[in-house]
Design a protein around this motif. Structure first.
Motif: not given
Length: 364
Positions: A217-220, A276-281
């Motif tokens: 989560e920190k990386l995201k 860059p603008n995606h949420k990336h689950p």
């Protein structure tokens, strides 16, 4: 008054004072130290030579120390100018912090590339860009793999001197292991700079300070603060007591899982790079059992050998099942040997040059 005017005036005053002192000393000596008989007149004639030599040495020492002072002053001015050119939020950081040093070193390396190494010194523009990319890439230290109970890890390459190698890092988590492989398809100044930034982000995670889920989560969150375009990235975490792997995988090359049952392919979200603008689950894979190997290879493998990921998997199925490696190092050497053989079939002079490989074996 500028220093261009002050320095000549200062040197002129110093030279005049020494000349005046030397003149008065010589006049005093010849006026008050006489030899009425005229004997040993050579000694009196040499007084001027001796005194000139002594005063020349004194002048030399003073100028030497003055130049040293001037050099340190210039360094101080340069450092002050560089600090003023940094963004305000970076200037407010502790100057001894790793983030501040990384940001400043990258800007300084790029400044040197723009001003001191012009493109005309290289045969072509590509050589110049490659040279600057290597200079920036050297800011990243060599890969150090921590000893993490329950996991056996090997990487290729282990040094970050080549600009074409992807960024690889393994970090110990509270409850397992965290790993990342990141880069672009083509080396360049942009890729090397982004790898340095990612290194700073991952370095802030510390050693065993956070859980596996917290690290992802920190990386995201950190990556979404930058507009990394065409970023190839695969980050994963595996807990000590679970057979599951949580991951972010944005590459064309899938993750390969080798077990006694054969080879399985672990796919990501379907996107071939980070947006860059995606949420990336987060994605999840289970069945990571004891003795299984997980292998990441950079997307450069596909372009280097002209193969699809399915064709590469076919090349390794029978080969690795017959070999049955007993450690991540043996697995990595076996993959490198096979890749070298594939390169020889295609007349590649150095087939491993553009590859980055990460192997993780779960031991318990």
């Amino acid at each position: 008054m500028s220093y261009r005017v002050k320095l000549p005036i200062l040197f002129g005053i110093i030279s005049f004072l020494f000349f005046l002192i030397h003149f008065l000393f010589a006049e005093f000596t010849f006026t008050h130290w006489q030899n009425p008989k005229g004997e040993n007149t050579l000694n009196f004639n040499l007084v001027g030579v001796y005194s000139s030599f002594v005063f020349s040495l004194l002048t030399g020492f003073i100028i030497y120390y003055f130049l040293g002072f001037l050099y340190q002053f210039i360094l101080h001015v340069i450092a002050h100018i560089q600090d003023n050119e940094l963004p305000k939020d970076i200037r407010n950081l502790n100057q001894d912090s790793e983030e501040y040093k990384i940001y400043k070193s990258v800007r300084f390396a790029l400044l040197q590339g723009d001003e001191s190494l012009g493109e005309e010194q290289f045969e072509n523009k590509f050589d110049w860009k490659t040279n600057q990319a290597v200079s920036v890439n050297k800011q990243i230290p060599d890969i150090q793999i921590p000893k993490i109970p329950g996991f056996d890890v090997s990487v290729f390459p282990s040094v970050m001197r080549y600009a074409g190698a992807d960024y690889i890092r393994i970090v110990r988590a509270k409850d397992g292991i965290f790993g990342i492989l990141a880069g672009h398809m083509e080396p360049g100044i942009l890729e090397s700079s982004e790898k340095v930034f990612i290194h700073g982000i991952v370095s802030s995670f510390g050693d065993g300070l956070f859980s596996t889920e917290e690290l992802l989560e920190k990386l995201k969150f950190a990556l979404h603060q930058f507009t990394f375009l065409r970023l190839k990235i695969s980050a994963f975490v595996i807990q000590n007591k679970e057979d599951k792997m949580s991951f972010l995988h944005y590459m064309d090359m899938p993750i390969f899982q080798f077990s006694d049952h054969g080879i399985q392919v672990i796919e990501g979200s379907g996107d071939d790079h980070w947006y860059p603008n995606h949420k990336h689950p987060l994605s999840m894979a289970d069945g990571i059992e004891i003795g299984d190997y997980l292998v990441w290879a950079s997307d450069r493998t596909l372009t280097q050998f002209g193969l699809t990921s399915f064709e590469i998997m076919e090349e390794f199925v029978d080969y690795l099942l017959d070999l049955r490696p007993s450690s991540s190092r043996q697995m990595l050497l076996a993959i490198a040997k096979k890749m070298s053989a594939l390169g020889a079939e295609r007349n590649l002079t150095n087939p491993m040059e553009k590859l980055s490989i990460l192997v993780v074996r779960r031991n318990k």
